[in-house]
Design a protein around this motif. Structure first.
Motif, PDB file in Angstrom:
ATOM      1  N   VAL A 531       8.063   5.426  10.811  1.00  0.00           N
ATOM      2  CA  VAL A 531       6.789   5.972  11.285  1.00  0.00           C
ATOM      3  C   VAL A 531       6.723   5.922  12.803  1.00  0.00           C
ATOM      4  O   VAL A 531       6.222   6.848  13.454  1.00  0.00           O
ATOM      5  CB  VAL A 531       5.610   5.201  10.647  1.00  0.00           C
ATOM      6  N   PHE A 532       7.250   4.834  13.397  1.00  0.00           N
ATOM      7  CA  PHE A 532       7.220   4.699  14.857  1.00  0.00           C
ATOM      8  C   PHE A 532       7.996   5.824  15.531  1.00  0.00           C
ATOM      9  O   PHE A 532       7.525   6.423  16.512  1.00  0.00           O
ATOM     10  CB  PHE A 532       7.808   3.348  15.264  1.00  0.00           C
ATOM     11  N   GLN A 533       9.181   6.111  15.051  1.00  0.00           N
ATOM     12  CA  GLN A 533       9.981   7.169  15.676  1.00  0.00           C
ATOM     13  C   GLN A 533       9.265   8.516  15.600  1.00  0.00           C
ATOM     14  O   GLN A 533       9.300   9.303  16.555  1.00  0.00           O
ATOM     15  CB  GLN A 533      11.346   7.250  14.989  1.00  0.00           C
ATOM     16  N   TYR A 534       8.606   8.754  14.489  1.00  0.00           N
ATOM     17  CA  TYR A 534       7.860  10.005  14.320  1.00  0.00           C
ATOM     18  C   TYR A 534       6.678  10.068  15.294  1.00  0.00           C
ATOM     19  O   TYR A 534       6.464  11.074  15.987  1.00  0.00           O
ATOM     20  CB  TYR A 534       7.388  10.083  12.873  1.00  0.00           C
ATOM     21  N   VAL A 627       1.260  -8.285  -1.124  1.00  0.00           N
ATOM     22  CA  VAL A 627       2.496  -7.515  -0.985  1.00  0.00           C
ATOM     23  C   VAL A 627       2.297  -6.111  -1.548  1.00  0.00           C
ATOM     24  O   VAL A 627       2.717  -5.112  -0.941  1.00  0.00           O
ATOM     25  CB  VAL A 627       3.657  -8.235  -1.704  1.00  0.00           C
ATOM     26  N   GLY A 628       1.632  -6.020  -2.702  1.00  0.00           N
ATOM     27  CA  GLY A 628       1.369  -4.714  -3.287  1.00  0.00           C
ATOM     28  C   GLY A 628       0.459  -3.862  -2.425  1.00  0.00           C
ATOM     29  O   GLY A 628       0.701  -2.658  -2.245  1.00  0.00           O
ATOM     30  N   PHE A 629      -0.600  -4.470  -1.872  1.00  0.00           N
ATOM     31  CA  PHE A 629      -1.516  -3.725  -1.001  1.00  0.00           C
ATOM     32  C   PHE A 629      -0.798  -3.227   0.249  1.00  0.00           C
ATOM     33  O   PHE A 629      -1.039  -2.099   0.709  1.00  0.00           O
ATOM     34  CB  PHE A 629      -2.699  -4.612  -0.605  1.00  0.00           C
ATOM     35  N   HIS A 630       0.076  -4.054   0.808  1.00  0.00           N
ATOM     36  CA  HIS A 630       0.803  -3.651   2.012  1.00  0.00           C
ATOM     37  C   HIS A 630       1.786  -2.526   1.706  1.00  0.00           C
ATOM     38  O   HIS A 630       1.959  -1.608   2.525  1.00  0.00           O
ATOM     39  CB  HIS A 630       1.534  -4.861   2.599  1.00  0.00           C
ATOM     40  N   GLN A 631       2.421  -2.584   0.543  1.00  0.00           N
ATOM     41  CA  GLN A 631       3.318  -1.495   0.153  1.00  0.00           C
ATOM     42  C   GLN A 631       2.535  -0.192  -0.027  1.00  0.00           C
ATOM     43  O   GLN A 631       2.999   0.887   0.372  1.00  0.00           O
ATOM     44  CB  GLN A 631       4.040  -1.855  -1.155  1.00  0.00           C
ATOM     45  N   GLU A 632       1.343  -0.282  -0.620  1.00  0.00           N
ATOM     46  CA  GLU A 632       0.496   0.907  -0.754  1.00  0.00           C
ATOM     47  C   GLU A 632       0.103   1.446   0.620  1.00  0.00           C
ATOM     48  O   GLU A 632       0.034   2.664   0.830  1.00  0.00           O
ATOM     49  CB  GLU A 632      -0.750   0.568  -1.570  1.00  0.00           C
ATOM     50  N   TYR A 633      -0.176   0.544   1.548  1.00  0.00           N
ATOM     51  CA  TYR A 633      -0.541   0.923   2.912  1.00  0.00           C
ATOM     52  C   TYR A 633       0.585   1.713   3.582  1.00  0.00           C
ATOM     53  O   TYR A 633       0.364   2.798   4.138  1.00  0.00           O
ATOM     54  CB  TYR A 633      -0.878  -0.359   3.680  1.00  0.00           C
ATOM     55  N   LEU A 634       1.799   1.189   3.498  1.00  0.00           N
ATOM     56  CA  LEU A 634       2.940   1.878   4.108  1.00  0.00           C
ATOM     57  C   LEU A 634       3.240   3.199   3.400  1.00  0.00           C
ATOM     58  O   LEU A 634       3.555   4.198   4.051  1.00  0.00           O
ATOM     59  CB  LEU A 634       4.169   0.974   4.063  1.00  0.00           C
ATOM     60  N   SER A 635       3.159   3.175   2.074  1.00  0.00           N
ATOM     61  CA  SER A 635       3.409   4.416   1.333  1.00  0.00           C
ATOM     62  C   SER A 635       2.390   5.484   1.692  1.00  0.00           C
ATOM     63  O   SER A 635       2.732   6.671   1.814  1.00  0.00           O
ATOM     64  CB  SER A 635       3.376   4.136  -0.173  1.00  0.00           C
ATOM     65  N   ALA A 636       1.123   5.071   1.880  1.00  0.00           N
ATOM     66  CA  ALA A 636       0.089   6.035   2.268  1.00  0.00           C
ATOM     67  C   ALA A 636       0.354   6.588   3.665  1.00  0.00           C
ATOM     68  O   ALA A 636       0.165   7.790   3.912  1.00  0.00           O
ATOM     69  CB  ALA A 636      -1.279   5.367   2.207  1.00  0.00           C
ATOM     70  N   LEU A 637       0.801   5.735   4.585  1.00  0.00           N
ATOM     71  CA  LEU A 637       1.116   6.215   5.933  1.00  0.00           C
ATOM     72  C   LEU A 637       2.221   7.266   5.888  1.00  0.00           C
ATOM     73  O   LEU A 637       2.134   8.311   6.558  1.00  0.00           O
ATOM     74  CB  LEU A 637       1.546   5.047   6.824  1.00  0.00           C
ATOM     75  N   ILE A 638       3.243   6.994   5.111  1.00  0.00           N
ATOM     76  CA  ILE A 638       4.382   7.914   5.059  1.00  0.00           C
ATOM     77  C   ILE A 638       4.009   9.206   4.341  1.00  0.00           C
ATOM     78  O   ILE A 638       4.327  10.307   4.807  1.00  0.00           O
ATOM     79  CB  ILE A 638       5.576   7.223   4.376  1.00  0.00           C
ATOM     80  N   SER A 639       3.320   9.076   3.216  1.00  0.00           N
ATOM     81  CA  SER A 639       3.009  10.281   2.439  1.00  0.00           C
ATOM     82  C   SER A 639       1.966  11.143   3.132  1.00  0.00           C
ATOM     83  O   SER A 639       2.106  12.378   3.186  1.00  0.00           O
ATOM     84  CB  SER A 639       2.527   9.886   1.043  1.00  0.00           C
TER      85      SER A 639
END
Length: 743
Positions: A531-534, A627-639
């Motif tokens: 995400v940072f590079q983007y 851990v699950g909430f953070h994974q959802e957070y990152l997945s939402a950022l990417i998607s």
């Protein structure tokens, strides 16, 4: 005759009652292994006994089969309870090899030993029944055979199935969870006496399992000498799959720390399905695996964490004792070591460990296995472990502060810092990067930006380091405290036609201490880097578009001021300005698209998802939930940033390249070749932007919950129906009315 019968019932044959199998062996008759048990493995009356009536012979031979079953069961119990394997561990390898050559060694099994203990209990009841029959026969002046049959009647439904059970165990070499499975299936029968007997054997097997669970979930120790538990070490599986030592070394080298607890957490243990009983659900097994791993972490904190925690306790000011002299320090030099020993107990209080042990002890003492009670106890233990792990990671290790730091640096929340960094490195980035010095060249503007924008109160900046990967290989940093090199091929552009593409691989690294590596795994950090590079490329594109406008306008105003009294030069300047208007319109289109895309990602995506994550952190006290909430957070950022949609990400990548090419080409706008290049860029940009709008407004994206704020982004883009009209081909950028966008 009766004493011969009683001895045969206890497994001892003689002249009247013989072992048919031994007789066949002595005569040299080979028995077929496929022959039925009743034909070739039993006790028989001697064939030369002519004074016994055939009906009595049938009754006696029926009774003495119990003696054969008793002897075989006793043999199995004796062999399974043999502990000579302990002595063999101290034998020299040479003598152990000679023992192996003599015959196949018997595989030891803790579960088999437990089942053998249960069989011994049953056989002791059988022996007591035989002794009781002997007393009755001795006291009766006219003993009859019916007394024997009546006294042993219940064993006719017990011993034969038990004999079949041990035959199956020995034939298939069943142990561990597979043995529990077999007993659990045999419990489902219509004979109450046999069902109670098998349940007792299953109880003995569960005692071993509960002991292993207590060792794992109370102390974090895996007690499984014979590989029978359904939790196993990872290297056991690697050995089964014949993984090479180099693969293991490479796998361990990918770890960001050499702490044993972290290695155990990420790579140490797994669920071995072959030994998992069918009546234990996979979800329950995963809870058991997590609880044991969490207890290991809590009971074995890293030395650096213990030392730091000890220092934090010592640095608490207490009135006039805030500053201590050398005498005071040396007089209490043993206290830090005492504190370090107490850290593990503080992370998992003894009262909590006692509570876990009490729950397992209650299950252990129950006469039957109750699935619901077992699952409730496991869930409670898992909740205790997850709560204390949450306390360690969130409170003691300052998880939220590190999340905020990752947002500041990897998600560009510190906009002033990265604006300053891009401005300082702008001239350098116009040249292709040098592989040998690219990272060192970037460190200068990076540190200058930090000096100008970051204050001393930011304690997380020291954890951030800049990396410049080159063709998948990270250039080694000069800082000694940074983690080992890793490859970041995700951010490298495949094409090298344009020299400016080389800087698109700029990446950040974040140094994470124990126990935050449990939360910020390498997979998580790689998503942050992606995400940072983007975002950095997007911000760089926006800055170049703004700088190009500012520099050319400054030059235009300078030319106008110099030639305002010169009518000839003034006319030329006006003509040049007139020719440049289409170019500035397309620049405004580019800036409009990039600006709205950046606003959408930073505000609609990152800020909204950050608020959702913060709400979850405030409400949850469970580590696995976090851990699950953070994974959802990152997945939402990417998607929601469309990084996982190949068509959209490729179009956005092309648009940013076109914008940068445009900014570089307008500096040489006097040449005719450059003018044709600008026209090509303009045409290509119009195609790409229209394609982007067409894809984003499709029902699969705009009409789904994948990107809830996408409609806002489309509304900002198409507020005057420009994009919709051009996408349909009704209008084009040559016409004047729709080609102008309000600023």
């Amino acid at each position: 005759m009766l004493h011969e019968l009683l001895l045969a019932l206890l497994g001892y044959t003689g002249d009247l009652i013989i072992d048919e199998r031994e007789q066949h062996k002595s005569l040299g008759i080979n028995l077929s292994p496929d022959a039925p048990v009743s034909e070739d493995r039993t006790f028989k009356l001697a064939p030369d006994l002519s004074f016994i009536h055939p009906s009595e012979r049938d009754l006696i031979e029926k009774v003495i089969t119990l003696g054969f079953y008793y002897r075989e069961l006793d043999r199995f119990a004796t062999k399974s309870r043999d502990l000579s394997w302990i002595r063999s561990t101290n034998v020299s390898p040479l003598s152990r090899t000679s023992e192996l050559l003599k015959g196949k060694p018997q595989k030891s099994s803790a579960y088999g030993r437990a089942i053998a203990n249960g069989i011994v209990e049953i056989l002791s009841v059988y022996r007591s029944a035989v002794l009781h029959i002997e007393q009755i026969l001795l006291s009766d002046p006219t003993p009859i055979l019916a007394t024997v049959i009546q006294g042993l009647n219940k064993f006719f439904v017990l011993l034969p199935p038990l004999y079949e059970l041990i035959l199956e165990i020995e034939r298939d070499d069943i142990c561990g969870g597979q043995l529990l499975n077999l007993l659990h299936k045999r419990c489902h029968c219509g004979v109450p006496e046999l069902q109670a007997c098998i349940q007792r054997l299953l109880w003995h097997g569960h005692q071993v399992m509960y002991n292993q669970l207590a060792s794992w979930m109370v102390y974090g120790i895996l007690q499984d000498q014979h590989g029978e538990f359904f939790i196993r070490r990872q290297e056991d599986r690697d050995v089964e799959h014949e993984a090479s030592p180099s693969d293991m070394v490479e796998k361990l080298a990918r770890m960001s720390t050499d702490d044993a607890s972290l290695t155990d957490w990420h790579l140490g243990f797994h669920i071995f399905l072959d030994m998992l009983p069918d009546y234990i659900h996979m979800r329950v097994a995963e809870s058991i695996l997590f609880a044991g791993k969490a207890i290991r972490v809590l009971r074995n904190p890293s030395s650096a964490f213990r030392f730091q925690d000890t220092l934090n306790h010592q640095q608490i000011p207490k009135g006039s004792h805030r500053v201590q002299g050398l005498t005071g320090r040396f007089s209490f030099q043993k206290e830090p070591f005492m504190d370090m020993q107490l850290i593990g107990e503080e992370l998992l209080p003894q009262s909590e460990a006692d509570k876990i042990e009490a729950m397992l002890q209650e299950l252990k003492e129950s006469s039957e296995f109750h699935k619901r009670s077992f699952e409730c106890a496991v869930d409670s233990i898992r909740a205790i472990a997850a709560s204390h792990l949450w306390q360690l990671v969130v409170v003691r290790a300052d998880l939220n502060g590190h999340l905020k730091a990752l947002k500041d640096y990897f998600l560009l929340a510190k906009g002033d810092f990265f604006q300053c960094f891009l401005e300082e490195s702008r001239q350098m980035m116009r040249l292709p990067p040098r592989q040998s010095t690219a990272e060192a060249d970037l460190m200068v503007p990076f540190q200058l930006a930090a000096i100008k924008t970051i204050g001393d109160e930011d304690k997380y900046y020291s954890r951030v380091s800049l990396r410049m990967p080159s063709f998948g290989i990270t250039v080694k940093s000069s800082q000694a405290d940074l983690p080992k090199e890793k490859t970041y091929a995700d951010g490298i552009l495949g094409s090298s036609e344009m020299s400016l593409e080389g800087w698109d691989g700029i990446a950040l690294e974040y140094s994470v201490d124990w126990p935050l590596q449990l939360f910020f795994t390498q997979e998580v950090l790689s998503k942050y880097r992606r995400v940072f590079q983007y975002l950095l490329r997007l911000k760089r594109t926006q800055m170049e578009l703004e700088k190009s406008w500012a520099s050319v306008m400054h030059q235009d105003h300078t030319d106008f001021a110099q030639h305002r009294n010169d009518h000839i030069n003034c006319t030329v300047s006006q003509q040049r300005r007139q020719r440049s208007r289409p170019m500035w319109r397309i620049r405004e289109h580019m800036a409009f698209l990039i600006r709205n895309l950046q606003f959408y990602i930073q505000v609609d995506v990152i800020e909204s998802q950050w608020n959702v994550l913060q709400a979850h952190i405030q409400e949850s006290h469970d580590f696995t939930e976090l851990v699950g909430f953070h994974q959802e957070y990152l997945s939402a950022l990417i998607s929601q940033s469309f990084l996982d949609i190949g068509s959209v990400s490729r179009i956005l990548d092309s648009i940013m390249k076109l914008c940068l090419q445009f900014c570089w080409n307008i500096e040489n706008q006097e040449s005719s070749s450059n003018t044709s290049e600008l026209e090509r860029i303009t045409e290509e940009f119009n195609k790409k932007s229209n394609s982007l709008y067409t894809i984003l407004r499709s029902s699969r994206l705009a009409g789904s919950q994948r990107a809830p704020f996408l409609r806002r982004f489309l509304l900002r883009l198409n507020f005057n129906s420009y994009f919709e009209a051009t996408a349909r081909g009704v209008l084009n950028v040559v016409r004047s009315r729709p080609s102008s966008l309000p600023v």
